[in-house]
Design a protein around this motif. Structure first.
Motif: not given
Length: 594
Positions: A527, A531, A535
């Protein structure tokens, strides 16, 4: 042949001479004879000498002489700081303050101030504003705070007249991670000063500190050619105990030797807390006070240390916070529960006895698999250990275990302390510098549980797939039936226990985060990577859009100065982000992603 103070090849101020006489030491120690003339002749000095060799007077005497000679030209104002002594611990700083206090009784026009943790910054500021302090004795963290913080005193201005800086126990300062703090402090100090660096060992880190903080220093090594690194009047012993009998060995030793004043070094703060509850009950025959001190005690440490200093008989349970530079009179035995984390710490621990030419003894208790440590400490630190016989038998071991278990069954808080101490002991052991010799995989974990009097072994990775058949748990024991002695705490526990029996979930303040806590490591990592990838994509798309906009405007010939300036700022931000000069959050905020 030791030199008398009259044989110094420099003339000391009369008041300083009177201060030296107040100690009734007719002769200089080797480190004093080597260091004092160098400092008085305006040299920076890096001194290496064994513990208990008189390093404190070696820097206090020239410091006071230098400050007094300066005062003949212009008297010291109360807020002018002429000297700073930096110590690794507040106990050592307090000890230095007490020695200096005795000397200042014979010297007019100079004052001192102690700046260490344990008291509030506001109190220190108030004390300095009212009384000043020509000599600061401090720990590095507190000094950095007062130099860099926006406080009501202008300490950077007060130290502009600094004549001398002393780094006491420099190797310990670096062991405790004060390198960056010292660099910050150096940046505030005037370069035209004398610096004295005192250390029991010269490590690579100390050499780097010498190059950073001293100018062409004179190197003084008193211990380099010594046959041993401990005081001459010190006798070192060891006992190889049974794997489950280290506690019984220690108790039998204390009873047979009739030890008056001793220090017992334990591996962790949790061990000190636990055995402090147990030892007064096990050592009733000794009829001596049991005291405890460790790094997490904060405000209590000063009171405990003073009580131990003034006691004729006492046993002090402590961690390595007491291992360096602390001078306590009439300690006849230093006891070590375990080999310390590094070999140098062994020398510092045993150096708490046999100080100032007095006799002293030290004992380390080793498990059966640790006996090779005897040869290691001889080769590494030039310390020879003599073997003593173990007088503890199985009957004594079993008796002590049953006494402790009886105590744990009556108090859940004590039971929890026992488990915490046991776990912290094993974790500390796994961090030994000499881990090739002292392997946690070879520790008799079951037998150690017997020593700690555990009711059952805790669940921890180190116990997985290990043979713990030498530990015998109590049959049919339900730990939920063991109460807290504190009635309020026990009522709270029973209420939670009832709720657990009803819902199957133990009530906790962090209950809403249960899912996150129990999430597997692999999923958490996956996870996190997702993320991070999202970004990155957002940043790239933002920059691509900005570049495309510039190209379009160029084709139209209508690009403005504002657009060029904005593009320039975005490119600069991107460069800073790639060089990790700004964080992801700062980049996203500045670029307009958040």
């Amino acid at each position: 042949m030791p030199k008398s103070w009259h044989e110094l090849n420099v003339h000391l101020n009369d008041e300083v001479c009177n201060a030296v006489k107040s100690f009734n030491f007719p002769y200089m120690t080797p480190v004093q004879a080597a260091v004092i003339p160098q400092l008085l002749n305006n040299k920076d000095v890096a001194a290496e000498a064994v513990t208990g060799s008189g390093k404190t007077l070696a820097f206090l005497i020239p410091m006071l002489d230098i400050l007094k000679k300066r005062s003949f030209e212009e008297k010291w104002k109360k807020h002018q700081v002429g000297a700073i002594i930096i110590s690794p611990t507040r106990e050592l700083a307090l000890q230095t303050k007490e020695v200096l206090e005795q000397m200042l009784k014979n010297i007019e026009g100079l004052t001192q101030i102690l700046l260490v943790g344990g008291s509030s910054v506001e109190d220190d500021i108030k004390h300095f504003r009212i009384n000043g302090g020509n000599i600061i004795i401090c720990t590095p963290g507190r000094l950095e705070d007062l130099l860099t913080g926006n406080h009501a005193i202008n300490l950077p201005n007060s130290i502009k007249h600094l004549e001398m800086l002393v780094l006491d126990e420099a190797d310990r300062l670096l062991d405790l991670g004060f390198q960056k703090t010292l660099d910050t402090i150096f940046s505030f100090l005037p370069k035209q000063r004398r610096t004295g660096l005192f250390s029991a060992t010269q490590t690579k880190e100390v050499q780097n500190l010498i190059r950073a903080g001293l100018r062409n220093p004179v190197l003084v090594s008193v211990s380099a050619k010594a046959k041993q690194s401990t005081p001459d009047m010190l006798q070192n012993f060891y006992i190889v105990s049974k794997n489950n009998g280290k506690l019984a060995t220690l108790i039998c030793f204390l009873e047979q030797k009739q030890v008056n004043k001793s220090m017992l070094f334990l591996p962790t703060c949790a061990c000190v807390d636990y055995w402090m509850k147990i030892f007064p009950i096990l050592c009733k025959k000794l009829n001596i006070p049991i005291l405890a001190i460790h790094g997490k005690m904060k405000d209590k440490r000063k009171v405990v240390l003073e009580k131990f200093r003034t006691s004729e008989k006492a046993l002090l349970l402590c961690t390595d916070v007491m291992a360096r530079g602390i001078d306590i009179p009439e300690v006849d035995w230093v006891l070590q529960w375990d080999p310390p984390a590094n070999a140098a710490a062994f020398v510092h621990r045993v150096g708490r006895t046999a100080r100032q030419g007095n006799n002293g003894s030290a004992l380390i208790i080793l498990l059966e698999n640790e006996e090779p440590y005897v040869n290691f400490i001889d080769a590494n630190q030039r310390v020879k250990l003599q073997r003593l016989n173990d007088s503890a038998d199985e009957n004594k071991i079993n008796t002590l275990r049953e006494i402790i278990r009886t105590l744990l069954l009556k108090d859940r808080a004590l039971m929890e302390k026992s488990t915490k101490a046991y776990v912290s002991h094993i974790r500390a052991y796994s961090k030994h510098e000499c881990s090739l010799l002292l392997k946690v995989q070879e520790l008799p974990l079951g037998a150690m549980g017997v020593t700690y009097g555990l009711l059952q072994l805790p669940k921890m990775p180190e116990l997985k797939n290990r043979d713990v058949s030498d530990f015998s748990p109590i049959d049919n024991l339900d730990l939920n039936n063991i109460p807290y002695k504190d009635k309020i705490r026990e009522q709270s526990r029973l209420k939670k226990l009832d709720e657990y029996k009803t819902t199957g979930v133990w009530p906790s303040k962090k209950q809403k985060f249960t899912k996150k806590v129990t999430e597997s490591w692999s999923i958490t990592k996956q996870n996190k990577e997702c993320r991070k990838e999202r970004r990155q994509k957002r940043k790239q798309s933002k920059l691509q859009a900005a570049n495309q906009e510039v190209k379009n405007k160029k084709r139209k010939g209508g690009i403005s100065k504002e657009d060029l300036e904005e593009l320039k700022n975005d490119i600069n931000l991107l460069k800073k982000w790639k060089k990790k000069k700004i964080s992801d959050e700062q980049f996203e905020k500045e670029i307009g992603l958040t």
